[in-house]
Design an enzyme around this catalytic site. Sequence first.
Site, PDB file in Angstrom:
ATOM      1  N   CYS A  89       0.759  -1.075   0.090  1.00 13.25           N
ATOM      2  CA  CYS A  89       0.100  -0.019  -0.142  1.00 13.25           C
ATOM      3  C   CYS A  89       0.933   1.274   0.044  1.00 13.25           C
ATOM      4  O   CYS A  89       0.464   2.078  -0.960  1.00 13.25           O
ATOM      5  CB  CYS A  89      -0.880   0.079   1.064  1.00 13.25           C
ATOM      6  SG  CYS A  89      -2.531  -1.090   0.932  1.00 13.25           S
TER       7      CYS A  89
HETATM    8  N1  LIG Z   1      -3.371  -6.085   1.472  1.00 13.44           N
HETATM    9  C1  LIG Z   1      -3.390  -4.894   2.086  1.00 13.44           C
HETATM   10  O1  LIG Z   1      -2.434  -4.603   2.836  1.00 13.44           O
HETATM   11  C2  LIG Z   1      -4.469  -3.735   1.718  1.00 13.44           C
HETATM   12  C3  LIG Z   1      -4.463  -2.898   2.525  1.00 13.44           C
HETATM   13  C4  LIG Z   1      -5.325  -1.812   2.144  1.00 13.44           C
HETATM   14  C5  LIG Z   1      -6.005  -1.917   0.852  1.00 13.44           C
HETATM   15  N2  LIG Z   1      -5.906  -2.918   0.053  1.00 13.44           N
HETATM   16  C6  LIG Z   1      -6.664  -2.833  -1.130  1.00 13.44           C
HETATM   17  O2  LIG Z   1      -7.474  -4.001  -1.097  1.00 13.44           O
HETATM   18  C7  LIG Z   1      -7.583  -4.450  -2.435  1.00 13.44           C
HETATM   19  C8  LIG Z   1      -7.270  -6.130  -2.418  1.00 13.44           C
HETATM   20  O3  LIG Z   1      -6.057  -6.319  -1.953  1.00 13.44           O
HETATM   21  P1  LIG Z   1      -5.717  -7.737  -1.199  1.00 13.44           P
HETATM   22  O4  LIG Z   1      -4.382  -7.943  -0.742  1.00 13.44           O
HETATM   23  O5  LIG Z   1      -6.774  -8.433  -0.572  1.00 13.44           O
HETATM   24  O6  LIG Z   1      -5.711  -8.690  -2.532  1.00 13.44           O
HETATM   25  P2  LIG Z   1      -5.371 -10.160  -2.959  1.00 13.44           P
HETATM   26  O7  LIG Z   1      -4.782 -10.383  -4.167  1.00 13.44           O
HETATM   27  O8  LIG Z   1      -4.701 -10.762  -1.817  1.00 13.44           O
HETATM   28  O9  LIG Z   1      -6.919 -10.736  -3.099  1.00 13.44           O
HETATM   29  C9  LIG Z   1      -7.825 -10.508  -3.997  1.00 13.44           C
HETATM   30  C10 LIG Z   1      -8.443 -11.513  -4.269  1.00 13.44           C
HETATM   31  O10 LIG Z   1      -9.562 -11.210  -5.518  1.00 13.44           O
HETATM   32  C11 LIG Z   1      -9.882 -12.361  -6.153  1.00 13.44           C
HETATM   33  N3  LIG Z   1     -10.467 -11.821  -7.490  1.00 13.44           N
HETATM   34  C12 LIG Z   1      -9.765 -11.111  -8.367  1.00 13.44           C
HETATM   35  N4  LIG Z   1     -10.821 -10.564  -9.129  1.00 13.44           N
HETATM   36  C13 LIG Z   1     -12.098 -11.011  -8.994  1.00 13.44           C
HETATM   37  C14 LIG Z   1     -13.340 -11.387  -9.547  1.00 13.44           C
HETATM   38  N5  LIG Z   1     -13.435 -10.365 -10.726  1.00 13.44           N
HETATM   39  N6  LIG Z   1     -14.129 -12.024  -8.981  1.00 13.44           N
HETATM   40  C15 LIG Z   1     -14.009 -12.571  -7.968  1.00 13.44           C
HETATM   41  N7  LIG Z   1     -12.935 -12.517  -7.168  1.00 13.44           N
HETATM   42  C16 LIG Z   1     -11.892 -11.863  -7.885  1.00 13.44           C
HETATM   43  C17 LIG Z   1      -8.477 -12.836  -6.382  1.00 13.44           C
HETATM   44  O11 LIG Z   1      -8.523 -14.250  -6.815  1.00 13.44           O
HETATM   45  C18 LIG Z   1      -8.031 -12.794  -4.966  1.00 13.44           C
HETATM   46  O12 LIG Z   1      -8.037 -13.906  -4.256  1.00 13.44           O
HETATM   47  C19 LIG Z   1      -6.626  -3.789  -3.216  1.00 13.44           C
HETATM   48  O13 LIG Z   1      -7.348  -2.701  -4.040  1.00 13.44           O
HETATM   49  C20 LIG Z   1      -5.529  -3.283  -2.459  1.00 13.44           C
HETATM   50  O14 LIG Z   1      -5.120  -2.111  -2.763  1.00 13.44           O
HETATM   51  C21 LIG Z   1      -5.047  -4.017   0.293  1.00 13.44           C
END
Ligand SMILES: NC(=O)c1ccc[n+]([C@@H]2O[C@H](COP(=O)([O-])OP(=O)(O)OC[C@H]3O[C@@H](n4cnc5c(N)ncnc54)[C@H](O)[C@@H]3O)[C@@H](O)[C@H]2O)c1
Length: 435
Positions: free
Chosen positions: A268
């Site tokens: 992030c």
């Molecule tokens: N990980 C962090 O520290 C964090 C913190 C704040 C915000 N975010 C934000 O949260 C969002 C997700 O991050 P994350 O780390 O959980 O990602 P991640 O990659 O760990 O998980 C995302 C999940 O979404 C699934 N996915 C993708 N497209 C899909 C679809 N069309 N339908 C169904 N499932 C789908 C993927 O298979 C995956 O399991 C991002 O925008 C990120 O910037 C993440």
Amino acid sequence: MDISVIGLGKLGSPMAAIMASKGHRVIGVDYNETFVADLKAGRAPVEEPDLQDLIHQAQGNLDATTRYDDAIARSTATFIIVPTPSVENGEFTNDYVIQTLEAIGQALRNKTEDHLVVVTSTVMPGSSSQTLIPVLEQASGRRIGEGLGYCYSPEFIALGSVVHDLLNPDFILMGESDPAAGDWLESIYKSVCDNDPPIARMALVNAELTKISVNAYVTMKISFANMLADVCDRLPGANVDEVTAGLGLDRRIGRHYLKGAMAFGGPCFPRDNRAFGVVADRIGARADLPRSSDLLNQYQSQRMNDIVGRLAPSGCTVAVLGLSYKPHTYVIEESASLRLIEDLHGNGHKVMAHDPMALDNAREALGDQAEYTADIADALAEASVVILATPWPQYRDIDPSLLAGKKVIDCWRMLDDSEYAGHCELHHLGAGILA
Ligand SMILES: NC(=O)c1ccc[n+]([C@@H]2O[C@H](COP(=O)([O-])OP(=O)(O)OC[C@H]3O[C@@H](n4cnc5c(N)ncnc54)[C@H](O)[C@@H]3O)[C@@H](O)[C@H]2O)c1
């Protein structure tokens, strides 16, 4: 309430489990069939402290599917937490969110009940009004505000403490399409949080800007502290911890995230900071502050290499302890340790790399630029310089005899002089190493 959570990754799985553990009936959706099967079987799809326990507590309330129509039919509120990867210029892409909204919209055509859609993924300012809401309206054939609510509500969590951070947020950030949508989302948060956080409700674009501004501001504080550490390393008698302890007492500044140590990293901070610059450029505003934070951040590895170069000749073995971008996670995305190892390797050092969780990921990213071991004694055996790079708690208890005769750079001031200085040449970062 009946809730669907789209995206069962590092953030989505804990969100789904928490809401279910608080009594909501939750159905998770992911196109990763393994994640869906895991959740259905009561297994955590991702590794995160306390997640498995929560999933056990939530049994009966927590289900998962790969089918949107099933999930939308069985819920009245849907949280979207799919990736929004950065592209080369630093902008986030909305492709996955758009795909998700199209699928939700299609499924909503079969329903007449009110529905709330909440985007939790980080998006560029302006995305909701300009792109995401029009996609949802077109796909569903419905208008926002007429039985269909839309909110943008990102979470502020750190990997390794996601469950704690979701249950005890400093504040809740909510952009809302209309007050009814905001009221609906506020009632969900009130039923989920363990604390009673302030809730900042605002226009969608302001919430989108606030999300990246929080991270741009925090990275500015970290870079400021790292800049001070660099100064204190070169200024005879100076000590960065004394300086930041004083600074932090000023209420206008505050003490959090004011520790001069390693570069910031992770999924992030760096990218939100860069995205702020892209937003400002696009509208003709200046973004010198996030750019400077980024430049200083990139300089941190060179600074560490200068220190190693001063302490030991090229070709010596350097042990780098800690590879993940922070403790309690296997994530190495933009980790300062990885950049450091690349530079140490490039400068002719042999690198021994150790980490409690991130060894496999680091090996995949760095290949033969280092040797990897899960055994601290092994990592230290041949090393003449040891860098404590990520503040994993177990490094506080390293057997002092393992460090005998070595030069130790303690980036996070974890080792006590009284216990270790008799065994090794202990250098605390930011306390005159280069003076
Ligand atoms: N990980 C962090 O520290 C964090 C913190 C704040 C915000 N975010 C934000 O949260 C969002 C997700 O991050 P994350 O780390 O959980 O990602 P991640 O990659 O760990 O998980 C995302 C999940 O979404 C699934 N996915 C993708 N497209 C899909 C679809 N069309 N339908 C169904 N499932 C789908 C993927 O298979 C995956 O399991 C991002 O925008 C990120 O910037 C993440």
